[in-house]
Design a protein around this motif. Structure first.
Motif, mmCIF file in Angstrom:
data_model
loop_
_atom_site.group_PDB
_atom_site.id
_atom_site.type_symbol
_atom_site.label_atom_id
_atom_site.label_comp_id
_atom_site.label_asym_id
_atom_site.label_seq_id
_atom_site.Cartn_x
_atom_site.Cartn_y
_atom_site.Cartn_z
ATOM 1 N N THR A 656 45.703 36.435 43.574
ATOM 2 C CA THR A 656 45.917 35.493 42.186
ATOM 3 C C THR A 656 45.670 34.437 43.124
ATOM 4 O OG1 THR A 656 47.909 36.740 41.756
ATOM 5 C CG2 THR A 656 47.689 34.546 40.765
ATOM 6 N N LEU A 657 45.872 34.049 44.131
ATOM 7 C CA LEU A 657 45.552 32.721 44.741
ATOM 8 C C LEU A 657 44.072 32.668 45.125
ATOM 9 C CD1 LEU A 657 46.006 29.935 46.631
ATOM 10 C CD2 LEU A 657 46.280 31.631 48.575
ATOM 11 N N ARG A 658 43.243 33.851 45.415
ATOM 12 C CA ARG A 658 42.114 33.818 45.729
ATOM 13 C C ARG A 658 41.209 33.562 43.992
ATOM 14 N NH1 ARG A 658 39.710 39.196 46.434
ATOM 15 N NH2 ARG A 658 40.105 39.182 44.096
ATOM 16 N N GLY A 659 41.793 34.059 43.229
ATOM 17 C CA GLY A 659 41.304 33.808 41.949
ATOM 18 C C GLY A 659 41.540 32.350 41.428
ATOM 19 N N ALA A 660 42.461 31.679 41.669
ATOM 20 C CA ALA A 660 42.470 30.297 41.538
ATOM 21 C C ALA A 660 41.767 29.177 42.367
ATOM 22 C CB ALA A 660 44.101 29.664 41.673
ATOM 23 N N MET A 661 41.450 29.875 43.719
ATOM 24 C CA MET A 661 40.693 29.142 44.554
ATOM 25 C C MET A 661 39.274 29.135 43.947
ATOM 26 S SD MET A 661 42.196 29.240 48.449
ATOM 27 C CE MET A 661 43.210 28.072 48.885
ATOM 28 N N GLU A 662 38.701 29.945 43.286
ATOM 29 C CA GLU A 662 37.405 30.408 42.836
ATOM 30 C C GLU A 662 36.901 28.922 42.059
ATOM 31 O OE1 GLU A 662 36.881 33.767 40.803
ATOM 32 O OE2 GLU A 662 37.089 35.133 42.466
ATOM 33 N N THR A 663 38.020 28.457 41.387
ATOM 34 C CA THR A 663 37.650 26.961 40.479
ATOM 35 C C THR A 663 37.461 25.929 41.218
ATOM 36 O OG1 THR A 663 39.988 26.721 40.207
ATOM 37 C CG2 THR A 663 39.003 27.988 38.634
ATOM 38 N N TYR A 664 38.036 26.156 42.557
ATOM 39 C CA TYR A 664 37.817 24.782 43.564
ATOM 40 C C TYR A 664 36.357 24.770 44.133
ATOM 41 C CZ TYR A 664 42.881 25.309 43.959
ATOM 42 O OH TYR A 664 44.285 25.709 43.773
#
Length: 782
Positions: A656-664
């Motif tokens: 989930t963290l990785r999915g969020a970081m994709e937007t960064y």
């Protein structure tokens, strides 16, 4: 010699006096000749010349006063008669003439005083009593008038005295005696028209139209220019419904005296009775032109307008009735006519439409109005639209007085709504047309807006971290509220925001020169206000803008106070240790997050951190997690403080963290995730690089190419309070003698330390799915 001189002086003075006296008498005599020939203006001029010569001669004033009276100049005559009495206090004729002048002016009480004075000086004065009869009749003292007329006849039985006694009987409603007196007067002077007119009027009232007509004809035979006789004869014709002859007689009177407004009024009334309303209206208009303050004419014309029935005529009728109310507003004697005009106006205005109530504030929506949740009163304003006057207006049964303005009725009232769930407005117009409207009360929230600043980064305790020394600060923030925002000010500067959006973002440029804080004031549409103070932290403002890593942020996640897992002391120590280590490096901002729940983590990494990175133009990001972790089915988890044991769903997945970081990735160049809790798992972590070569911060490719790296402990158990992993990491940062240190150097040293302690090596590699172009994360020393 002296005696001779005195004698000469005396003779000269006498000669001068005689000369003046002869001159004054000459003017007086000339004035008398003009008076006798009816040239009254010339007479007045000669009498005035005489008065100039002898200003204390009562004879001259008396003569001039008579000339003024002959010209109906009553006020000027009155002044001269009063002057006569000053110089001749017992001049009976002056008192009589003064009484007559007062009668002419309508000052009957004053006239009676002067005439009583005259009869007191001369009880048999033949002129005083007839004048007194006129005064007493006008004072409606008819019995006294009759006695005065008796005395007048005793003194001298003139036709005039019999006529006035007949008038006294007329006012006493004694027609028989009145008729006898009029006939006596006529017998004494057959050409005396006034008793014939009075007798004609009496005969007409008592039903003797033939006799009345004969009297009028006799007057006209003797004087065919007697307008009063034509008017009286027209009344006789009207009594017999002979309107054509009546109109002809009034028309003759108008030809003789075309400037008499009364004649046009009478003829208009005849036309009106003869159902010729356009002709009637024309005559009434002419009468108004000649005498514009006569309410009777307006009333008559309004009635003719009504008979025409068309809308334009009805509007003109209403205008005439309104004019009457203006003319008679302050005239108590005309109350009946005023009331009649108002009644007519009321009837003409009658309509059947109910009033229209328009509430302007608060603005109704869907038959409801909003009110602040904790308010016991409602300020309500609006207007009432109606063709008629508003008789009553109530709000929740409480009377409210609307104010008429520009044809509308405005209202403004504070209504008690304590314990109420609705407000009812009721308007009733003059014709009892009623309008009721009811609005439900929707009580709004009472919570003030919440202010958060996105850029520059602002900590939870209200510190804005500045990364340069500019005197102007561009602020991006967000407002959170249940309602729409009315206004926002940042240190007095109006913030720009989308007024129609809920929870809008805002921006503003603020002067921060010589300031250590700013205040943000926000108000929602329901008047809920907040004032939030933010302190300005300039500690990072000196960091060189030439830092090859760009703006660098560190996020520490410190989870130690768990609900179902064992609480930890280690994360607090680890974070404090790492914070001290980073003080010597170019870190623009450190964000601390403590004891995060799963929802906190999802919101922070999914929304808040993303928005802050974008708004603050962050280039390098280090995320350090200290707390419990789990490694289940090849997936790593961080344990939120509200997680339940053995309930995988309550854990925070690194996927989930990785999915969020994709937007960064659109904003960041370097990303490094450090987790001292558990292995990250293959779905988050790619194979470790085979050769961990030392990298140089002078290497353009290393600092400017993207990197997405993760460094995690390799244990499968819960976190311990004493972390070899963190301690070694700290030592490498603190003891670094160089201008920078790459993460590869630290990884190698931490891995060596774990090997020496016979512990499983930490895992280091690329974050799966995130762009990595061969760059790496450097810690740049200050």
């Amino acid at each position: 010699m002296k005696k001779r001189t005195l004698l000469i002086t005396t003779l000269m003075a006498l000669l001068v006096v005689c000369s003046y006296g002869q001159s004054a008498k000459k003017y007086y005599k000339a004035g008398g000749k003009f008076f006798e020939t009816g040239k009254f203006e010339d007479a007045i001029q000669q009498y005035s010349n005489a008065i100039d010569k002898e200003p204390s001669n009562p004879v001259f004033y008396l003569a001039r006063g008579k000339a003024y009276s002959s010209l109906s100049m009553a006020s000027e005559a009155k002044a001269d008669f009063e002057k006569t009495i000053v110089f001749s206090p017992k001049n009976v004729e002056a008192y009589v003439k003064l009484g007559a002048a007062c009668n002419m002016m309508g000052n009957y009480d004053e006239a009676l005083r002067h005439l009583n004075r005259a009869t007191g000086l001369d009880k048999r004065n033949k002129e005083a009593y007839p004048e007194k009869v006129i005064t007493l009749i006008n004072l409606q003292k008819y019995d006294q008038a009759l006695k005065a007329s008796d005395t007048a006849i005793i003194i001298k039985d003139t036709p005039s005295n019999y006529y006035w006694r007949g008038m006294a009987y007329t006012y006493l409603s004694n027609d028989a005696f009145a008729k006898r007196e009029f006939e006596k007067s006529i017998s004494k002077d057959k050409k005396y028209f006034e008793p014939r007119l009075a007798l004609a009027d009496l005969m007409l009232r008592t039903g003797d139209s033939k006799g009345a007509l004969a009297q009028c004809n006799e007057i006209i035979k003797n004087d065919d220019r007697n307008t009063a006789a034509y008017v009286q004869r027209s009344k006789v014709y009207t009594a017999s419904f002979d309107f054509p002859n009546a109109i002809n007689d009034i028309s003759t009177a108008i030809l003789i005296d075309p400037d008499n407004p009364e004649f046009y009024l009478i003829r208009g009334q005849y036309y009106q009775a003869f159902n010729q309303h356009p002709n009637a209206i024309n005559d009434f208009a002419k009468s108004i032109d000649l005498k514009p303050d006569n309410p009777d004419v307006f009333f008559a014309r309004a009635e003719s307008y009504e008979k025409l029935l068309d809308q334009q005529s009805l509007r003109k009728a209403m205008d005439d009735y309104k004019k009457i109310t203006e003319l008679l507003e302050f005239d108590p004697k005309a109350y009946k006519l005023l009331q009649a005009a108002q009644d007519k106006l009321y009837a003409l205005n009658r309509e059947g439409e109910a009033p229209e109530i328009v509430v302007l504030n608060p603005v109704p929506a869907n038959e409801s109005v909003e009110i602040r949740g904790d308010s016991n009163s409602l300020l309500i304003s609006g207007k009432i639209l109606d063709e008629s006057k508003i008789k009553t207006f109530t709000i929740n049964n409480e009377p409210v007085t609307p104010v008429e303005k520009n044809g509308e009725f405005e209202f403004f009232s504070t209504v008690n709504v304590s314990g109420r769930d609705k407000v009812t407005l009721v308007a009733v117009d003059d014709y009892d047309n009623q309008k009721n409207i009811t609005y439900s009360l929707v009580r709004t929230e009472i919570n003030p807006p919440k202010v958060s600043i996105v850029a520059p980064y602002t900590s939870d305790d209200g510190q804005i971290y500045l990364d340069n020394n500019s005197q102007t600060l561009f602020i991006q923030g967000k407002l959170s509220d249940e309602s729409k925002i009315k206004s926002i000010f940042i240190d007095g500067v109006y913030g720009s925001y989308a007024a129609n959006e809920l929870n809008p973002s805002f921006t503003a440029s603020v002067d921060i020169n010589n300031k250590n804080k700013i205040i943000v004031e926000a108000e929602d549409i329901y008047g809920n206000k907040t004032s939030t103070e933010f302190r300005l932290n300039r500690e990072a403002a000196g960091i060189a803008e030439t830092n090859p890593m760009g703006k660098t942020w560190v996020v520490f996640i410190e989870n130690s106070d768990y609900t179902t897992f064992a609480s930890l002391d280690g994360p607090v120590k680890d974070i404090n240790l790492m914070t001290r280590a980073l003080t010597n490096y170019q870190i623009h901002q450190i964000i601390y997050k403590k004891n995060m729940t799963k929802a906190d983590m999802e919101r922070f990494f999914g929304i808040e951190l993303r928005d802050q990175i974008r708004s603050n133009q962050v280039k390098s990001l280090l995320v350090w997690y200290a707390g419990h972790g789990k490694f289940i089915n090849e997936v790593g988890y961080w344990i939120p403080v509200d997680a339940r044991r053995d309930d995988e769903f309550t854990y925070y997945s690194l996927n989930t963290l990785r999915g969020a970081m994709e937007t960064y990735m659109n904003y960041l160049t370097h990303t490094l995730v450090v987790t001292d809790a558990c292995e990250s798992g293959p779905s988050f972590y790619s194979a470790m690089r085979s050769d961990l070569q030392d990298r140089s911060c002078d290497d353009w490719q290393a600092t400017q190419s993207k990197s997405s790296q993760v460094f995690s402990s390799a244990g499968y158990e819960l976190a311990l309070d004493n972390s070899q992993f963190t301690q070694t990491f700290y030592n490498q940062l603190v003891n670094n003698p160089n201008a920078c240190i790459p993460i590869e150097t630290i990884v190698r040293k931490v891995s060596d330390a774990h090997s020496s302690a016979n512990q499983q090596k930490p895992k280091f590699g690329q974050i799966t799915g995130l762009r990595d172009e061969g760059g790496t994360f450097f810690f740049i020393a200050k």
